[in-house]
Design an enzyme around this catalytic site. Structure first.
Site, PDB file in Angstrom:
ATOM      1  N   SER A 157       0.729  -1.169  -0.202  1.00 48.15           N
ATOM      2  CA  SER A 157      -0.110   0.042  -0.001  1.00 48.15           C
ATOM      3  C   SER A 157       1.002   1.193  -0.108  1.00 48.15           C
ATOM      4  O   SER A 157       2.175   1.192   0.242  1.00 48.15           O
ATOM      5  CB  SER A 157      -0.998  -0.029   1.344  1.00 48.15           C
ATOM      6  OG  SER A 157       0.118   0.339   2.422  1.00 48.15           O
TER       7      SER A 157
ATOM      8  N   ASN B 244      -2.209   7.878   9.235  1.00 47.65           N
ATOM      9  CA  ASN B 244      -2.823   8.139   8.007  1.00 47.65           C
ATOM     10  C   ASN B 244      -4.302   8.157   8.041  1.00 47.65           C
ATOM     11  O   ASN B 244      -4.728   7.394   8.407  1.00 47.65           O
ATOM     12  CB  ASN B 244      -2.085   7.015   7.115  1.00 47.65           C
ATOM     13  CG  ASN B 244      -2.468   7.227   5.671  1.00 47.65           C
ATOM     14  OD1 ASN B 244      -3.310   8.103   5.423  1.00 47.65           O
ATOM     15  ND2 ASN B 244      -1.719   6.537   4.893  1.00 47.65           N
TER      16      ASN B 244
ATOM     17  N   HIS C 210       9.549  19.730  20.710  1.00 49.58           N
ATOM     18  CA  HIS C 210      10.695  21.020  20.749  1.00 49.58           C
ATOM     19  C   HIS C 210      12.033  20.507  21.811  1.00 49.58           C
ATOM     20  O   HIS C 210      13.045  21.231  21.713  1.00 49.58           O
ATOM     21  CB  HIS C 210      10.073  22.398  20.713  1.00 49.58           C
ATOM     22  CG  HIS C 210      10.770  23.278  20.113  1.00 49.58           C
ATOM     23  ND1 HIS C 210      12.207  23.448  20.012  1.00 49.58           N
ATOM     24  CD2 HIS C 210      10.302  24.403  19.800  1.00 49.58           C
ATOM     25  CE1 HIS C 210      12.363  24.402  19.223  1.00 49.58           C
ATOM     26  NE2 HIS C 210      11.208  25.227  19.225  1.00 49.58           N
TER      27      HIS C 210
ATOM     28  N   ASP D 180      15.142  21.072  17.286  1.00 51.12           N
ATOM     29  CA  ASP D 180      14.728  22.502  16.649  1.00 51.12           C
ATOM     30  C   ASP D 180      14.092  22.347  15.248  1.00 51.12           C
ATOM     31  O   ASP D 180      14.226  21.388  14.823  1.00 51.12           O
ATOM     32  CB  ASP D 180      16.143  23.108  16.831  1.00 51.12           C
ATOM     33  CG  ASP D 180      16.519  23.472  18.249  1.00 51.12           C
ATOM     34  OD1 ASP D 180      15.750  23.534  19.190  1.00 51.12           O
ATOM     35  OD2 ASP D 180      17.916  23.577  18.542  1.00 51.12           O
TER      36      ASP D 180
END
Length: 434
Positions: free
Chosen positions: A264, A356, A407, A411
């Site tokens: 797929s 997805n 974060h 970065d």
């Protein structure tokens, strides 16, 4: 007369729900027989007998949350059978059962999930559920606080006074689900203040509403979503021309037709992410206790929707597997997830996650981080976009992909370089298999 006790199925498990008895009082038991099904916050596992004999007594009813080490049944020679309704004797644990699936590290803490790995249920479209209606509770005796260490820890982290909670576990024991419910109720009260006069009024289910019980997976999902939102994160979006990717998939499936396997587009995304993660080890990482952990293995979790909520089975060492192997394993894991048959090992060890929603026609979305993983990729639907090529207007299939990033670990420039290389690889798909 040996007792069957609730086993510890993971490092952080404090209790399990005995969801269904497979044997009944009076049944002859052989070592290795499956006595019951145990539901943890990640999977349903078999409880096996450790001794031979006759099942003389069931000490808990199906649906009960049982602390680790507490007796759930008693096996003997058949001379002390206790039928339903009889008062069970105080259990004395002497022998432990074993589980068919070897205990694996509970990737606790979702979305989120593990200590450097452990995907458990995660949500792709974060919607904090309303606080579920609490089941009938057994009040805890005055001055006595019956609870697990994990429930105490969660309560302490969220400022919940456990003395104000009526436990729904055995003998009024305060469970993790009770604490999760209190946290959600507290969050709802803080975000939607009500008039003072209304505070004293109990919440009732009106004729216009239906009270839906919360499954353990959904309760854990709610808690992990809350934890995930505390992570400082940012989003990066790229638009991928998948014209060559679609054609590449067609060629691959034509070559695999003789072996009865199909690949797929999602399988291609999984493999592509693994290749780029190997080239960007700083992204194949997770947040530890004050340190960043860069992982030696590339294990990609794939979010799967089930009736009870989202689960994230993990395809291990994806960068070392062929497309056919990835396709076969992904389909098998998705099937196990939908039937509630995934083992803890099959949901542990993830270093990156893919979600997805393209098959639902969603153009783009942002996925909730799956802590402690540093990133999760959200994939939208392929949409035909007009482009001018050699002076002619043509239609080109494009897919928006969005990377959610922790974060603390990465970065913006580092994450952007990863997404740039992933986009280029998807647009030149032959490199996926090289």
């Amino acid at each position: 007369m040996p007792d069957v006790i609730m086993p510890r199925l993971s490092d952080t498990m404090e209790e399990g729900e005995l969801s269904r008895w497979m044997k009944q009082v009076g049944d002859e038991i052989h070592k290795g027989d499956v006595l019951a099904e145990i539901e943890t916050d990640k999977a349903t596992m078999d409880l096996e007998a450790f001794d031979n004999g006759v099942l003389e007594q069931l000490l808990v009813v199906a649906g009960t949350l049982v602390p680790i080490g507490d007796a759930v049944a008693r096996i003997g020679d058949g001379s002390n059978i206790v039928k339903d309704g009889a008062t069970p004797a105080a259990p004395v644990a002497t022998a432990a059962p074993v589980a068919t699936t070897a205990p694996a590290a509970d990737a606790a803490a979702p979305a989120a999930l593990p200590a450097a790995s452990a995907p458990a249920p995660i949500a792709v479209a974060p919607t904090v559920p309303a606080a579920p209606e609490a089941p009938a509770a057994t009040p805890t005796p005055t001055g006595e606080l019956r609870t697990s260490p994990l429930a105490r820890k969660i309560g302490r982290e969220h400022g919940i006074d456990l003395h104000t909670i009526a436990g729904t576990g055995p003998q009024g024991r305060i469970t993790r689900t009770d604490v999760d419910t209190a946290i959600l109720a507290q969050a709802s009260a803080a975000s939607a203040p009500v008039p003072v006069a209304a505070v004293a009024a109990p919440t009732a289910v009106s004729a216009d509403s239906v009270s839906v019980p919360v499954s353990r997976i959904r309760a854990v999902t709610a808690r992990r979503l809350t934890e995930s939102q505390a992570v400082p994160h940012f989003f990066l979006t790229s638009v991928v021309n998948v014209e060559r990717l679609v054609a590449f998939r067609t060629d691959v499936n034509a070559s695999l037709e003789t072996v009865g396997s199909k690949v797929s587009l999602n399988d291609l995304f999984v493999r592509a992410c693994a290749v780029v993660l190997r080239a960007h080890p700083e992204v194949n990482a997770s947040w530890g206790d004050g340190v960043i952990l860069r992982h030696n293995h590339v294990n990609v979790g794939v979010a799967v929707a089930t009736d009870d909520g989202l689960l994230v089975p993990v395809v291990a060492d994806v960068d070392q597997k062929s497309l056919a192997a990835i396709a076969t394993e992904t389909r098998a894991l998705a099937g196990l997830a939908r039937t509630g048959s995934l083992s803890l090992a099959q949901m542990s060890g993830g270093t990156f996650t893919i979600s997805n929603l393209g098959m639902f026609g969603i153009d783009s979305f942002t996925a909730v981080l799956n802590p402690p993983e540093a990133g999760i990729l959200a994939i939208g639907a392929a949409t035909e976009v007009p482009q001018v090529r050699d002076g002619q207007l043509v239609s080109v299939p494009m897919v928006k992909i969005t990377l959610t990033v922790d974060h603390r670990v990465l970065d913006g420039a580092v994450a952007a370089a990863f997404l740039r290389d992933l986009t280029q690889l998807l647009e030149e798909p032959l490199r996926i298999v090289l």
